[in-house]
Design a protein around this motif. Structure first.
Motif, PDB file in Angstrom:
ATOM      1  N   ASN A  89      69.644 -21.233  28.229  1.00 21.06           N
ATOM      2  CA  ASN A  89      68.861 -22.303  28.251  1.00 21.06           C
ATOM      3  C   ASN A  89      69.958 -23.465  27.827  1.00 21.06           C
ATOM      4  O   ASN A  89      70.110 -23.943  26.732  1.00 21.06           O
ATOM      5  N   ASN A  90      70.513 -23.796  28.755  1.00 23.76           N
ATOM      6  CA  ASN A  90      71.705 -24.955  28.549  1.00 23.76           C
ATOM      7  C   ASN A  90      71.255 -26.350  28.591  1.00 23.76           C
ATOM      8  O   ASN A  90      71.800 -27.220  28.347  1.00 23.76           O
ATOM      9  N   ALA A  91      70.230 -26.507  29.869  1.00 22.92           N
ATOM     10  CA  ALA A  91      69.591 -27.812  30.039  1.00 22.92           C
ATOM     11  C   ALA A  91      69.334 -28.730  28.819  1.00 22.92           C
ATOM     12  O   ALA A  91      68.706 -28.050  27.967  1.00 22.92           O
ATOM     13  N   GLY A  92      69.371 -29.682  28.702  1.00 21.50           N
ATOM     14  CA  GLY A  92      69.148 -30.862  27.698  1.00 21.50           C
ATOM     15  C   GLY A  92      69.139 -32.068  28.032  1.00 21.50           C
ATOM     16  O   GLY A  92      69.706 -32.497  28.998  1.00 21.50           O
ATOM     17  N   VAL A  93      68.560 -32.809  27.248  1.00 22.78           N
ATOM     18  CA  VAL A  93      68.472 -34.485  27.554  1.00 22.78           C
ATOM     19  C   VAL A  93      68.759 -35.217  26.330  1.00 22.78           C
ATOM     20  O   VAL A  93      68.000 -34.692  25.177  1.00 22.78           O
ATOM     21  N   HIS A  94      69.521 -36.249  25.972  1.00 18.54           N
ATOM     22  CA  HIS A  94      69.690 -37.112  25.167  1.00 18.54           C
ATOM     23  C   HIS A  94      69.227 -38.425  25.489  1.00 18.54           C
ATOM     24  O   HIS A  94      70.290 -39.131  25.997  1.00 18.54           O
ATOM     25  N   ALA A  95      67.981 -39.039  25.493  1.00 23.03           N
ATOM     26  CA  ALA A  95      67.719 -40.173  26.020  1.00 23.03           C
ATOM     27  C   ALA A  95      67.610 -41.454  24.755  1.00 23.03           C
ATOM     28  O   ALA A  95      67.141 -40.993  23.958  1.00 23.03           O
ATOM     29  N   PHE A  96      68.213 -42.373  25.025  1.00 17.90           N
ATOM     30  CA  PHE A  96      68.347 -43.655  23.874  1.00 17.90           C
ATOM     31  C   PHE A  96      66.827 -44.227  24.368  1.00 17.90           C
ATOM     32  O   PHE A  96      66.631 -44.882  23.374  1.00 17.90           O
ATOM     33  N   ALA A  97      66.311 -44.183  25.703  1.00 20.49           N
ATOM     34  CA  ALA A  97      65.106 -44.860  25.666  1.00 20.49           C
ATOM     35  C   ALA A  97      64.158 -43.821  25.830  1.00 20.49           C
ATOM     36  O   ALA A  97      64.407 -43.007  26.742  1.00 20.49           O
ATOM     37  N   GLN A  98      63.027 -43.969  25.103  1.00 14.87           N
ATOM     38  CA  GLN A  98      62.004 -42.927  25.035  1.00 14.87           C
ATOM     39  C   GLN A  98      61.213 -42.889  26.329  1.00 14.87           C
ATOM     40  O   GLN A  98      60.598 -43.882  26.682  1.00 14.87           O
ATOM     41  N   ARG A  99      61.295 -41.604  27.145  1.00 18.97           N
ATOM     42  CA  ARG A  99      60.525 -41.538  28.379  1.00 18.97           C
ATOM     43  C   ARG A  99      59.326 -40.524  27.945  1.00 18.97           C
ATOM     44  O   ARG A  99      59.881 -39.479  27.457  1.00 18.97           O
ATOM     45  N   ILE A 100      58.044 -40.612  28.523  1.00 13.19           N
ATOM     46  CA  ILE A 100      57.061 -39.695  28.375  1.00 13.19           C
ATOM     47  C   ILE A 100      56.856 -38.892  29.774  1.00 13.19           C
ATOM     48  O   ILE A 100      56.921 -39.509  30.933  1.00 13.19           O
ATOM     49  N   GLU A 107      60.539 -36.982  26.806  1.00 20.53           N
ATOM     50  CA  GLU A 107      61.209 -36.269  27.815  1.00 20.53           C
ATOM     51  C   GLU A 107      62.365 -35.244  26.972  1.00 20.53           C
ATOM     52  O   GLU A 107      62.416 -34.277  27.403  1.00 20.53           O
ATOM     53  N   MET A 108      62.953 -35.600  25.909  1.00 20.38           N
ATOM     54  CA  MET A 108      64.036 -35.058  25.070  1.00 20.38           C
ATOM     55  C   MET A 108      63.289 -33.776  24.442  1.00 20.38           C
ATOM     56  O   MET A 108      63.953 -32.553  24.597  1.00 20.38           O
ATOM     57  N   THR A 109      62.185 -33.870  24.166  1.00 21.51           N
ATOM     58  CA  THR A 109      61.493 -32.811  23.272  1.00 21.51           C
ATOM     59  C   THR A 109      61.129 -31.775  24.273  1.00 21.51           C
ATOM     60  O   THR A 109      61.355 -30.548  24.415  1.00 21.51           O
ATOM     61  N   ALA A 110      60.646 -32.183  25.736  1.00 20.02           N
ATOM     62  CA  ALA A 110      60.207 -31.422  26.629  1.00 20.02           C
ATOM     63  C   ALA A 110      61.417 -30.583  27.235  1.00 20.02           C
ATOM     64  O   ALA A 110      61.259 -29.564  27.230  1.00 20.02           O
ATOM     65  N   VAL A 111      62.535 -31.310  27.410  1.00 16.90           N
ATOM     66  CA  VAL A 111      63.739 -30.596  28.217  1.00 16.90           C
ATOM     67  C   VAL A 111      64.358 -29.676  27.148  1.00 16.90           C
ATOM     68  O   VAL A 111      64.730 -28.813  27.742  1.00 16.90           O
ATOM     69  N   SER A 112      64.693 -30.247  26.199  1.00 16.73           N
ATOM     70  CA  SER A 112      65.652 -29.527  25.109  1.00 16.73           C
ATOM     71  C   SER A 112      64.921 -28.669  24.275  1.00 16.73           C
ATOM     72  O   SER A 112      65.638 -27.832  23.711  1.00 16.73           O
ATOM     73  N   TYR A 113      63.648 -28.724  23.997  1.00 20.99           N
ATOM     74  CA  TYR A 113      63.131 -27.679  23.081  1.00 20.99           C
ATOM     75  C   TYR A 113      61.725 -26.903  23.765  1.00 20.99           C
ATOM     76  O   TYR A 113      61.890 -25.650  23.627  1.00 20.99           O
ATOM     77  N   LEU A 114      61.006 -27.719  24.202  1.00 20.49           N
ATOM     78  CA  LEU A 114      59.833 -26.832  24.974  1.00 20.49           C
ATOM     79  C   LEU A 114      60.147 -26.267  26.181  1.00 20.49           C
ATOM     80  O   LEU A 114      59.494 -25.030  26.397  1.00 20.49           O
ATOM     81  N   ALA A 115      60.841 -26.811  26.997  1.00 18.97           N
ATOM     82  CA  ALA A 115      61.094 -25.776  28.439  1.00 18.97           C
ATOM     83  C   ALA A 115      61.778 -24.560  28.198  1.00 18.97           C
ATOM     84  O   ALA A 115      61.617 -23.451  28.772  1.00 18.97           O
ATOM     85  N   PRO A 116      62.847 -24.698  27.267  1.00 18.16           N
ATOM     86  CA  PRO A 116      63.499 -23.443  26.925  1.00 18.16           C
ATOM     87  C   PRO A 116      62.593 -22.357  26.290  1.00 18.16           C
ATOM     88  O   PRO A 116      62.654 -21.183  26.494  1.00 18.16           O
ATOM     89  N   TRP A 117      61.775 -22.840  25.462  1.00 16.71           N
ATOM     90  CA  TRP A 117      60.887 -22.069  24.816  1.00 16.71           C
ATOM     91  C   TRP A 117      59.787 -21.247  25.877  1.00 16.71           C
ATOM     92  O   TRP A 117      59.429 -20.015  25.739  1.00 16.71           O
ATOM     93  N   VAL A 118      59.344 -22.104  26.850  1.00 15.94           N
ATOM     94  CA  VAL A 118      58.242 -21.760  27.901  1.00 15.94           C
ATOM     95  C   VAL A 118      58.898 -20.619  28.801  1.00 15.94           C
ATOM     96  O   VAL A 118      58.685 -19.540  29.067  1.00 15.94           O
ATOM     97  N   LEU A 119      60.382 -21.155  29.167  1.00 10.23           N
ATOM     98  CA  LEU A 119      61.024 -20.105  30.025  1.00 10.23           C
ATOM     99  C   LEU A 119      61.245 -18.589  29.225  1.00 10.23           C
ATOM    100  O   LEU A 119      60.851 -17.859  30.038  1.00 10.23           O
ATOM    101  N   THR A 120      61.846 -18.736  28.238  1.00 10.67           N
ATOM    102  CA  THR A 120      62.104 -17.475  27.663  1.00 10.67           C
ATOM    103  C   THR A 120      60.807 -16.858  27.238  1.00 10.67           C
ATOM    104  O   THR A 120      60.865 -15.418  27.408  1.00 10.67           O
ATOM    105  N   ASN A 121      59.687 -17.449  26.971  1.00 14.13           N
ATOM    106  CA  ASN A 121      58.548 -16.680  26.668  1.00 14.13           C
ATOM    107  C   ASN A 121      58.027 -15.993  27.803  1.00 14.13           C
ATOM    108  O   ASN A 121      57.530 -15.019  28.052  1.00 14.13           O
ATOM    109  N   THR A 122      58.089 -16.744  29.175  1.00 12.67           N
ATOM    110  CA  THR A 122      57.738 -16.179  30.269  1.00 12.67           C
ATOM    111  C   THR A 122      58.575 -14.982  30.729  1.00 12.67           C
ATOM    112  O   THR A 122      58.006 -14.193  31.370  1.00 12.67           O
ATOM    113  N   LEU A 123      59.883 -15.041  30.507  1.00  9.02           N
ATOM    114  CA  LEU A 123      60.933 -13.946  30.654  1.00  9.02           C
ATOM    115  C   LEU A 123      60.714 -12.994  29.783  1.00  9.02           C
ATOM    116  O   LEU A 123      61.593 -11.761  29.731  1.00  9.02           O
TER     117      LEU A 123
END
Length: 198
Positions: A89-100, A107-123
Motif C-alpha cells: 500500500n504505497n499510494a498516498g496523498v499530502h494535500a495542502f488544500a483540503q478536498r472532500i 482526500e488525504m485520509t481516504a487515500v493514505s489511511y482508509l483505502a489501504p485498510w479496505v484493500l488489505t481487508n478485502t485481500l
C-alpha cells in the motif's frame, strides 16, 4: 507453475512507488498495479518491458478516493490471482488544500489511511492462504515512524492488521502470537508500517 512472487502495489505509476515497481520487476516479481489511469500503467509497463522483458504486469483500475472502487479492485485482484505474496500500500496523498471525496472523507485520509485498510481487508483471506505473505503500508514523511508487526501463521491476523493500521477499534477480535518490534529503516523511502504474516 509460475515461480514468480505475486506483488500487488498501489501508487506505482509515480515517485517512489514507480521505483519500487521497477526494482521488483528487475528482481523477477509478477506485478499487479492498482492505479486510476490505464495510460500511466501502460507507460510503466513499457518501461518495465525495456528493463525486465517478460515481466508480467497486470492492471486493476481504481480511484483510491472511492472506497467502493477500492473494494471492487480488491475483489477483482482476489479472484484474479491464486496467491498473493506481497501487498504494498504505497499510494498516498499530502494535500495542502483540503478536498472532500465523494464518500465524504478528507482526500488525504481516504487515500493514505482508509483505502489501504479496505484493500488489505478485502485481500485478507487470500493473503492468509498465501502465507507467508507480506503487507507493507508506506507512509508520507511527517507521519509517525512505523513499526514492523510479525504474526505467526495460525495466529489471528486481524490483530496484526489492526495494530499495523492503528485502528484498534475497527475489528473486535482476540488474538495471540503477534510480536511488535521497532522499525529502524524506511519502507520505500517513506516512514512505514508493515505486517508480516510468517
Amino acid at each position: 507453475m509460475d515461480s514468480r512472487s505475486v506483488v500487488v502495489i498501489t501508487g506505482a505509476t509515480n515517485g517512489l512507488g514507480r521505483l519500487a515497481a521497477l526494482d521488483l520487476a528487475r528482481s523477477g516479481a509478477h506485478l499487479g498495479i492498482v492505479a486510476r489511469s490505464q495510460t500511466k500503467v501502460d507507460e510503466l509497463r513499457g518501461e518495465i518491458a525495456q528493463m525486465a522483458p517478460g515481466t508480467p504486469v497486470d492492471s486493476f483500475l481504481a480511484d483510491l478516493t472511492s472506497l467502493h472502487q477500492v473494494r471492487r479492485a480488491g475483489q477483482h485482484i482476489d479472484s484474479f490471482y491464486e496467491r498473493i505474496d506481497v501487498s504494498i500500500n504505497n499510494a498516498g496523498v499530502h494535500a495542502f488544500a483540503q478536498r472532500i471525496t465523494p464518500d465524504g472523507f478528507c482526500e488525504m485520509t481516504a487515500v493514505s489511511y482508509l483505502a489501504p485498510w479496505v484493500l488489505t481487508n478485502t485481500l485478507r483471506d487470500k493473503l492468509v492462504a498465501s502465507a507467508p505473505a507480506r503487507v507493507i503500508t508506506g507512509r508520507l514523511r511527517g507521519h509517525p515512524v512505523g513499526r514492523t508487526y510479525r504474526c505467526r501463521q495460525g495466529s489471528n491476523v486481524d490483530r496484526c492488521l489492526r495494530q499495523a493500521r492503528g485502528h484498534e477499534a475497527l475489528l473486535p477480535i482476540k488474538t495471540d502470537g503477534c510480536h511488535v518490534q521497532p522499525r529502524t529503516r524506511q519502507t520505500f523511502g517513506g516512514y512505514g508500517r508493515h505486517c508480516e504474516l510468517l
